[in-house]
Write a protein that holds these residues in place. Structure first.
Motif: not given
Length: 68
Positions: A30-41, A62-66
């Protein structure tokens, strides 16, 4: 403590640890899902790249899956 009692206690401990790890993973996801824009990524990838793979494997997975 009988053998059966010890095995039952070990099984309960295993289940409790598994549930706690799953809950921790859900919070991290859930915390990593908050990084949702390309800049966040880019930002989170830059942060993660500063640490060894063995320490960040779960985050990277997790990032790879999201972000697929």
């Amino acid at each position: 403590m009988s053998v059966i009692t010890a095995k039952f206690a070990a099984a309960r401990e295993f289940v409790a640890e598994h549930r706690a790890a799953a809950a921790r993973r859900r919070v991290l996801e859930a915390e990593l899902a908050a990084f949702s824009t390309p800049a966040d990524r880019l930002e989170i990838e830059a942060i993660v790249s500063r640490y060894p793979d063995e320490e960040t494997r779960e985050v990277r997975d997790i990032l790879d899956r999201q972000f697929v």
